[in-house]
Motif scaffolding. Structure first.
Motif, PDB file in Angstrom:
ATOM      1  N   ALA A   9       0.828  -1.206   0.000  1.00 12.88           N
ATOM      2  CA  ALA A   9       0.000   0.000   0.000  1.00 12.88           C
ATOM      3  C   ALA A   9       0.866   1.260   0.000  1.00 12.88           C
ATOM      4  CB  ALA A   9      -0.940   0.003   1.209  1.00 12.88           C
ATOM      5  N   VAL A  10       1.923   1.277   0.818  1.00 14.82           N
ATOM      6  CA  VAL A  10       2.816   2.441   0.864  1.00 14.82           C
ATOM      7  C   VAL A  10       3.437   2.675  -0.512  1.00 14.82           C
ATOM      8  CG1 VAL A  10       5.002   3.314   1.806  1.00 14.82           C
ATOM      9  CG2 VAL A  10       3.275   2.361   3.332  1.00 14.82           C
ATOM     10  N   LYS A  11       3.872   1.596  -1.150  1.00 15.90           N
ATOM     11  CA  LYS A  11       4.483   1.705  -2.476  1.00 15.90           C
ATOM     12  C   LYS A  11       3.476   2.224  -3.503  1.00 15.90           C
ATOM     13  CE  LYS A  11       7.278  -1.247  -5.433  1.00 15.90           C
ATOM     14  NZ  LYS A  11       7.803  -2.610  -5.526  1.00 15.90           N
ATOM     15  N   GLU A  12       2.277   1.655  -3.503  1.00 19.83           N
ATOM     16  CA  GLU A  12       1.254   2.097  -4.455  1.00 19.83           C
ATOM     17  C   GLU A  12       0.828   3.536  -4.201  1.00 19.83           C
ATOM     18  OE1 GLU A  12      -0.891  -2.180  -5.448  1.00 19.83           O
ATOM     19  OE2 GLU A  12      -1.945  -0.765  -4.148  1.00 19.83           O
ATOM     20  N   LEU A  13       0.613   3.884  -2.948  1.00 16.06           N
ATOM     21  CA  LEU A  13       0.189   5.242  -2.619  1.00 16.06           C
ATOM     22  C   LEU A  13       1.284   6.260  -2.913  1.00 16.06           C
ATOM     23  CD1 LEU A  13      -1.730   4.379   0.653  1.00 16.06           C
ATOM     24  CD2 LEU A  13      -2.742   5.085  -1.528  1.00 16.06           C
ATOM     25  N   THR A  14       2.538   5.890  -2.687  1.00 16.85           N
ATOM     26  CA  THR A  14       3.657   6.772  -3.024  1.00 16.85           C
ATOM     27  C   THR A  14       3.681   7.030  -4.520  1.00 16.85           C
ATOM     28  OG1 THR A  14       4.975   6.017  -1.141  1.00 16.85           O
ATOM     29  CG2 THR A  14       6.171   7.035  -2.970  1.00 16.85           C
ATOM     30  N   LEU A  73       1.218   2.624 -14.588  1.00 13.77           N
ATOM     31  CA  LEU A  73       0.954   2.044 -13.277  1.00 13.77           C
ATOM     32  C   LEU A  73       0.116   3.001 -12.431  1.00 13.77           C
ATOM     33  CD1 LEU A  73       1.349  -0.062 -11.009  1.00 13.77           C
ATOM     34  CD2 LEU A  73       3.462   1.169 -10.417  1.00 13.77           C
ATOM     35  N   SER A  74       0.498   4.264 -12.410  1.00 14.58           N
ATOM     36  CA  SER A  74      -0.214   5.254 -11.602  1.00 14.58           C
ATOM     37  C   SER A  74      -1.668   5.372 -12.028  1.00 14.58           C
ATOM     38  CB  SER A  74       0.463   6.621 -11.716  1.00 14.58           C
ATOM     39  OG  SER A  74       1.774   6.560 -11.228  1.00 14.58           O
ATOM     40  N   GLN A  75      -1.909   5.405 -13.324  1.00 18.52           N
ATOM     41  CA  GLN A  75      -3.275   5.510 -13.814  1.00 18.52           C
ATOM     42  C   GLN A  75      -4.100   4.284 -13.437  1.00 18.52           C
ATOM     43  OE1 GLN A  75      -2.285   6.393 -17.906  1.00 18.52           O
ATOM     44  NE2 GLN A  75      -2.445   8.596 -17.553  1.00 18.52           N
ATOM     45  N   SER A  76      -3.494   3.095 -13.482  1.00 25.36           N
ATOM     46  CA  SER A  76      -4.234   1.892 -13.077  1.00 25.36           C
ATOM     47  C   SER A  76      -4.478   1.889 -11.569  1.00 25.36           C
ATOM     48  CB  SER A  76      -3.521   0.621 -13.532  1.00 25.36           C
ATOM     49  OG  SER A  76      -2.438   0.307 -12.715  1.00 25.36           O
ATOM     50  N   LEU A  77      -3.527   2.429 -10.790  1.00 23.82           N
ATOM     51  CA  LEU A  77      -3.717   2.513  -9.344  1.00 23.82           C
ATOM     52  C   LEU A  77      -4.807   3.520  -8.988  1.00 23.82           C
ATOM     53  CD1 LEU A  77      -0.005   2.349  -8.146  1.00 23.82           C
ATOM     54  CD2 LEU A  77      -1.763   0.577  -7.860  1.00 23.82           C
ATOM     55  N   LEU A  78      -4.872   4.623  -9.724  1.00 24.90           N
ATOM     56  CA  LEU A  78      -5.957   5.584  -9.494  1.00 24.90           C
ATOM     57  C   LEU A  78      -7.297   4.900  -9.705  1.00 24.90           C
ATOM     58  CD1 LEU A  78      -4.634   8.831 -11.245  1.00 24.90           C
ATOM     59  CD2 LEU A  78      -4.772   8.372  -8.796  1.00 24.90           C
ATOM     60  N   ASN A  79      -7.374   4.095 -10.743  1.00 25.91           N
ATOM     61  CA  ASN A  79      -8.598   3.355 -11.022  1.00 25.91           C
ATOM     62  C   ASN A  79      -8.883   2.355  -9.893  1.00 25.91           C
ATOM     63  OD1 ASN A  79     -10.819   2.645 -12.770  1.00 25.91           O
ATOM     64  ND2 ASN A  79      -9.712   0.758 -13.187  1.00 25.91           N
ATOM     65  N   LYS A  80      -7.856   1.639  -9.436  1.00 27.46           N
ATOM     66  CA  LYS A  80      -8.012   0.659  -8.352  1.00 27.46           C
ATOM     67  C   LYS A  80      -8.563   1.305  -7.094  1.00 27.46           C
ATOM     68  CE  LYS A  80      -5.280  -2.314  -5.304  1.00 27.46           C
ATOM     69  NZ  LYS A  80      -3.951  -2.896  -5.031  1.00 27.46           N
ATOM     70  N   TYR A  81      -8.041   2.499  -6.753  1.00 32.03           N
ATOM     71  CA  TYR A  81      -8.450   3.193  -5.532  1.00 32.03           C
ATOM     72  C   TYR A  81      -9.602   4.179  -5.763  1.00 32.03           C
ATOM     73  CZ  TYR A  81      -4.461   1.199  -3.078  1.00 32.03           C
ATOM     74  OH  TYR A  81      -3.571   0.316  -2.482  1.00 32.03           O
ATOM     75  N   ASN A  82     -10.138   4.169  -6.985  1.00 30.84           N
ATOM     76  CA  ASN A  82     -11.289   5.014  -7.342  1.00 30.84           C
ATOM     77  C   ASN A  82     -11.004   6.502  -7.126  1.00 30.84           C
ATOM     78  OD1 ASN A  82     -13.853   5.291  -8.434  1.00 30.84           O
ATOM     79  ND2 ASN A  82     -14.833   5.284  -6.432  1.00 30.84           N
ATOM     80  N   ILE A  83      -9.849   6.947  -7.645  1.00 31.23           N
ATOM     81  CA  ILE A  83      -9.439   8.350  -7.548  1.00 31.23           C
ATOM     82  C   ILE A  83      -9.419   8.939  -8.951  1.00 31.23           C
ATOM     83  CG2 ILE A  83      -7.556   9.921  -6.904  1.00 31.23           C
ATOM     84  CD1 ILE A  83      -6.693   7.766  -4.854  1.00 31.23           C
ATOM     85  N   SER A  84      -9.981  10.123  -9.114  1.00 32.32           N
ATOM     86  CA  SER A  84     -10.002  10.783 -10.416  1.00 32.32           C
ATOM     87  C   SER A  84      -8.632  11.338 -10.766  1.00 32.32           C
ATOM     88  CB  SER A  84     -10.997  11.941 -10.424  1.00 32.32           C
ATOM     89  OG  SER A  84     -12.297  11.466 -10.189  1.00 32.32           O
ATOM     90  N   ASP A  85      -8.305  11.310 -12.045  1.00 25.31           N
ATOM     91  CA  ASP A  85      -7.070  11.928 -12.537  1.00 25.31           C
ATOM     92  C   ASP A  85      -7.360  13.397 -12.806  1.00 25.31           C
ATOM     93  OD1 ASP A  85      -4.529  12.340 -13.570  1.00 25.31           O
ATOM     94  OD2 ASP A  85      -4.629  10.644 -14.941  1.00 25.31           O
ATOM     95  N   TRP A  86      -6.303  14.191 -12.972  1.00 25.50           N
ATOM     96  CA  TRP A  86      -6.470  15.594 -13.332  1.00 25.50           C
ATOM     97  C   TRP A  86      -7.118  15.668 -14.718  1.00 25.50           C
ATOM     98  CZ3 TRP A  86      -5.792  18.767  -9.492  1.00 25.50           C
ATOM     99  CH2 TRP A  86      -4.883  18.462  -8.489  1.00 25.50           C
ATOM    100  N   GLU A  87      -7.938  16.642 -14.913  1.00 20.91           N
ATOM    101  CA  GLU A  87      -8.597  16.849 -16.228  1.00 20.91           C
ATOM    102  C   GLU A  87      -7.635  17.466 -17.188  1.00 20.91           C
ATOM    103  OE1 GLU A  87     -11.736  15.900 -17.051  1.00 20.91           O
ATOM    104  OE2 GLU A  87     -11.853  14.978 -15.085  1.00 20.91           O
TER     105      GLU A  87
END
Length: 87
Positions: A9-14, A73-87
């Motif tokens: 989790a720390v690695k993914e969140l970082t 990776l970051s974009q897939s993690l945003l999707n995993k954690y249900n976080i929106s990307d910048w527009e």
């Protein structure tokens, strides 16, 4: 839903935080990449560098470049954690 272990989790969140706080300085790393400050756990940063998600350049540098694989990776993690990307 399966829980993620704390180390992962720390690695993914970082990686997500590095991606979300990125900026761009033309040609600093030679290819005009997105860069971010590396004020995170150095062990995690070293792992992400070894896995080619980021590039540190010099270990003395205060910023890192995010690679194309790091962006994916970051974009897939945003999707995993249900976080929106910048527009």
């Amino acid at each position: 839903m399966n829980k993620t272990n704390p180390k992962k989790a720390v690695k993914e969140l970082t990686m997500m935080l590095m991606y979300l706080t990125r900026f761009n300085e033309s040609d600093r790393f030679g290819t005009n990449p997105d860069i971010t400050w590396k004020g995170y756990d150095f062990n995690v940063i070293n792992e992400l560098d070894e896995e080619d998600y980021i590039r540190q350049g010099s270990h003395r540098s205060k910023s890192v470049a995010i690679t194309e694989e790091g962006i994916k990776l970051s974009q897939s993690l945003l999707n995993k954690y249900n976080i929106s990307d910048w527009e």
